[in-house]
Design a protein around this motif. Structure first.
Motif, mmCIF file in Angstrom:
data_model
loop_
_atom_site.group_PDB
_atom_site.id
_atom_site.type_symbol
_atom_site.label_atom_id
_atom_site.label_comp_id
_atom_site.label_asym_id
_atom_site.label_seq_id
_atom_site.Cartn_x
_atom_site.Cartn_y
_atom_site.Cartn_z
ATOM 1 N N TYR A 83 1.021 -1.032 0.017
ATOM 2 C CA TYR A 83 -0.040 -0.053 0.027
ATOM 3 C C TYR A 83 0.727 1.379 -0.076
ATOM 4 C CZ TYR A 83 -3.734 3.226 1.310
ATOM 5 O OH TYR A 83 -4.585 4.213 1.648
ATOM 6 N N ILE A 85 1.313 5.620 -0.035
ATOM 7 C CA ILE A 85 0.761 6.728 0.398
ATOM 8 C C ILE A 85 1.928 7.709 -0.053
ATOM 9 C CG2 ILE A 85 0.102 8.061 2.457
ATOM 10 C CD1 ILE A 85 -0.223 5.437 4.000
ATOM 11 N N ARG A 92 3.409 12.587 -4.706
ATOM 12 C CA ARG A 92 3.031 11.450 -5.350
ATOM 13 C C ARG A 92 3.685 11.513 -6.657
ATOM 14 N NH1 ARG A 92 -0.002 11.165 -9.553
ATOM 15 N NH2 ARG A 92 -0.553 13.180 -9.351
ATOM 16 N N HIS A 102 -0.413 2.810 -7.635
ATOM 17 C CA HIS A 102 -1.362 3.820 -7.121
ATOM 18 C C HIS A 102 -0.954 4.267 -5.826
ATOM 19 C CE1 HIS A 102 -5.307 5.161 -5.803
ATOM 20 N NE2 HIS A 102 -5.240 4.640 -4.850
ATOM 21 N N TYR A 103 -0.968 5.519 -5.469
ATOM 22 C CA TYR A 103 -0.837 6.401 -4.295
ATOM 23 C C TYR A 103 -2.125 6.923 -3.670
ATOM 24 C CZ TYR A 103 4.066 5.777 -5.291
ATOM 25 O OH TYR A 103 5.382 5.431 -5.424
ATOM 26 N N ASP A 104 -2.336 6.761 -2.606
ATOM 27 C CA ASP A 104 -3.576 7.478 -2.002
ATOM 28 C C ASP A 104 -2.711 8.685 -1.294
ATOM 29 O OD1 ASP A 104 -5.783 5.972 -2.479
ATOM 30 O OD2 ASP A 104 -5.327 4.484 -0.723
#
Length: 128
Positions: A83, A85, A92, A102-104
């Motif tokens: 995951y 972030i 990002r 994918h980056y939150d």
């Protein structure tokens, strides 16, 4: 060690690598959270020996010239991250150049209201 116009605390001691390995063997972590996962030696060693999900937070923004050489040495470990972030859209964009995925976006800190009455806090009576 200066990095990206700041002075972060980076552990470069080779003994840290062996201490991380021992820790990962002895403990049963549910998850490992790494700040700037390309950072030697603790983050990179954690990526090697962790046997649990890994969350990585990217803080740095800008050119990040150190990531190029880092990717050549241990970039293959970035596939271990479960995951991603980034603390800002700029962080990002910088991380994605080297570590796609994918980056939150989860910003640092907390939002503070423009105005606040300190006297309305429960603990003010203890200060008087």
């Amino acid at each position: 060690m200066p990095a990206n116009s700041s002075l972060p605390n980076i552990v470069l001691s080779p003994s840290a690598i062996f201490r991380i390995r021992k820790l990962m063997r002895e403990e049963r972590f549910d998850v490992i959270h790494l700040h700037e996962p390309m950072t030697p030696a603790t983050c990179v060693a954690s990526l090697v020996w962790a046997r649990c999900p890994i969350v990585a937070t990217h803080h740095a923004a800008g050119e990040l010239g150190w990531l190029g050489p880092g990717m050549h040495m241990w970039g293959f470990l970035m596939n271990r991250i479960d995951y991603r972030i980034a603390v800002s859209d700029q962080a990002r964009i910088s991380a994605e150049k080297f570590i796609p995925g994918h980056y939150d976006i989860i910003p640092n800190g907390v939002q503070i209201p423009a105005t606040a009455d300190a006297r309305s806090e429960e603990h003010t009576s203890e200060l008087q």
